[in-house]
Design an enzyme around this catalytic site. Structure first.
Site, PDB file in Angstrom:
ATOM      1  N   GLU A  55       0.817  -1.205   0.000  1.00 20.40           N
ATOM      2  CA  GLU A  55       0.000   0.000   0.000  1.00 20.40           C
ATOM      3  C   GLU A  55       0.858   1.265   0.000  1.00 20.40           C
ATOM      4  O   GLU A  55       0.572   2.230  -0.725  1.00 20.40           O
ATOM      5  CB  GLU A  55      -0.924   0.017   1.225  1.00 20.40           C
ATOM      6  CG  GLU A  55      -1.916  -1.130   1.266  1.00 20.40           C
ATOM      7  CD  GLU A  55      -1.409  -2.334   2.049  1.00 20.40           C
ATOM      8  OE1 GLU A  55      -2.223  -2.961   2.742  1.00 20.40           O
ATOM      9  OE2 GLU A  55      -0.192  -2.636   1.960  1.00 20.40           O
ATOM     10  N   LEU A 206      21.904 -28.130   0.826  1.00 18.70           N
ATOM     11  CA  LEU A 206      20.493 -27.751   1.003  1.00 18.70           C
ATOM     12  C   LEU A 206      20.288 -26.240   0.952  1.00 18.70           C
ATOM     13  O   LEU A 206      19.424 -25.698   1.640  1.00 18.70           O
ATOM     14  CB  LEU A 206      19.919 -28.326   2.303  1.00 18.70           C
ATOM     15  CG  LEU A 206      19.730 -29.840   2.344  1.00 18.70           C
ATOM     16  CD1 LEU A 206      19.112 -30.260   3.670  1.00 18.70           C
ATOM     17  CD2 LEU A 206      18.873 -30.328   1.184  1.00 18.70           C
ATOM     18  N   SER A 233      17.747 -37.413  15.990  1.00 21.93           N
ATOM     19  CA  SER A 233      17.281 -37.778  17.331  1.00 21.93           C
ATOM     20  C   SER A 233      18.416 -38.022  18.307  1.00 21.93           C
ATOM     21  O   SER A 233      18.347 -37.605  19.477  1.00 21.93           O
ATOM     22  CB  SER A 233      16.390 -39.024  17.250  1.00 21.93           C
ATOM     23  OG  SER A 233      15.198 -38.749  16.553  1.00 21.93           O
TER      24      SER A 233
END
Length: 366
Positions: A55, A206, A233
């Site tokens: 805007e 990655l 983990s």
């Protein structure tokens, strides 16, 4: 303005918003068109977080011509003081007479723009082209609604559904065009999630390789590197891995193991089986404003996300080759009955170089 012209100008605002496809995160993509006496007098889009909202950019372009005009905004104007002032205040101060919005803002802090504009005496109409406007920011809407991001699972496989040889060898199943296509998925994501098995086997970076990312005409850049997340983990991450040396932040999710890993942040999210709780991980990423998450992982982690019902979209690249029955499957899903099968709704199929890309959505079971 007529209902038809409202749709025409909103479509133009949508086109502007798409220019920020790779550059606005964590903010939503938004476009704005200001129209006076049927003519466009200013337009803009949100380019980067911390910069002018759509805007304000459009009002700057319009200048004094904004007085008495109509502003078409693809997302309800924000009504809070963040890194920039409220857009509702800017629209009112510029003398805008009417605001047409595409979709309501779901963010609990930024919402309330419609009420603020009405209180300021502006006419407000909407939603207009709501589905299209929501589709601009699917992760943003998902994260605001449920407290966790939208998850895309990307898999590259052979025609017989194998993602690697039995030895783990997988480079490269798909061709260069498909690998370039993956860059757009990475660039549009707030986080990329992989498993420690993939990291140890392939030593991937990655990262978004901007040299391979084809920005559509008008799209803003450069692209910030997504947060890279390793599900590990038992904390087997080695300090010499490539993912720790590339630009951008790295998060390692463990089930409780702790030690310093140079170049990474650690977080413990154990589940009842002393593995990383994937739902908790996604909610953590959502709290970090990672609205869109891309999972690029091996069969076990891919299967875990699918089996837990955490995948919103599957993007499958299929290469025209056969790897044989001893190779790794698409995903580890130890189903024993047909009733356990995950049904998919295919939304798109297209050729990417010599490969094929299937886009599908898992159907939720009642």
């Amino acid at each position: 303005m007529t209902e038809r012209s409202d749709a025409v100008f909103m479509a133009r605002a949508l086109g502007l918003a798409r220019r920020g496809w790779y550059s606005t995160r964590p903010n939503p993509r938004v476009g704005c068109v200001i129209v006076r006496d049927g003519a466009v007098v200013g337009e803009g889009w949100h380019q980067r977080a911390g910069g002018d909202h759509a805007e304000v950019a459009a009002l700057t372009a319009a200048g004094d011509r904004a007085r008495g005009a109509t502003a078409y905004v693809s997302l309800e104007p924000c009504n809070h003081q963040g890194r920039t002032p409220p857009c509702t205040r800017a629209l009112s101060a510029a003398g805008i007479a009417r605001v047409v919005y595409g979709a309501r803002d779901p963010h609990r802090i930024a919402s309330g723009g419609v009420a603020a504009l009405l209180d300021a005496g502006l006419a407000v109409d909407g939603p207009v082209l709501e589905a299209e406007c929501r589709a601009l920011n699917p992760g943003f809407f998902a994260n605001c609604a449920r407290g966790r991001p939208r998850v895309t699972l990307k898999i590259a496989a052979s025609l017989d559904g194998r993602t690697a040889m039995a030895s783990g060898e997988s480079r490269w199943i798909t061709g260069a065009a498909a690998r370039r296509d993956v860059q757009r998925l990475r660039a549009a994501s707030g986080a990329i999630v992989t498993g420690i098995g993939t990291v140890l086997a392939d030593d991937p970076a990655l990262t978004v390789r901007e040299g391979e990312l084809e920005l559509p005409e008008g799209c803003a850049g450069p692209v910030d590197q997504p947060l890279r997340v390793v599900v590990d983990s038992h904390l087997r991450t080695r300090d010499d891995l490539r993912i720790l040396r590339e630009p951008g932040a790295v998060l390692i999710a463990t089930a409780g193991a702790s030690r310093e890993v140079p170049g990474a942040q650690l977080i413990a999210l154990p589940d009842a089986d002393r593995r990383v709780d994937l739902d908790a991980l996604l909610r953590h990423l959502g709290s970090r404003q990672c609205h869109d998450v891309l999972v690029e992982a091996g069969a076990r982690l891919a299967g875990a996300f699918l089996n837990a019902g955490l995948v919103d979209e599957l993007v499958l690249y299929v290469a025209p080759k056969l790897l044989g029955s001893s190779g790794w499957p698409l995903a580890t899903l130890p189903f024993t009955r047909l009733a356990e099968a995950i049904d998919l709704t295919v939304t798109d199929v297209r050729a990417v170089g010599d490969d094929w890309r299937f886009t599908a959505q898992p159907r939720r079971k009642n």
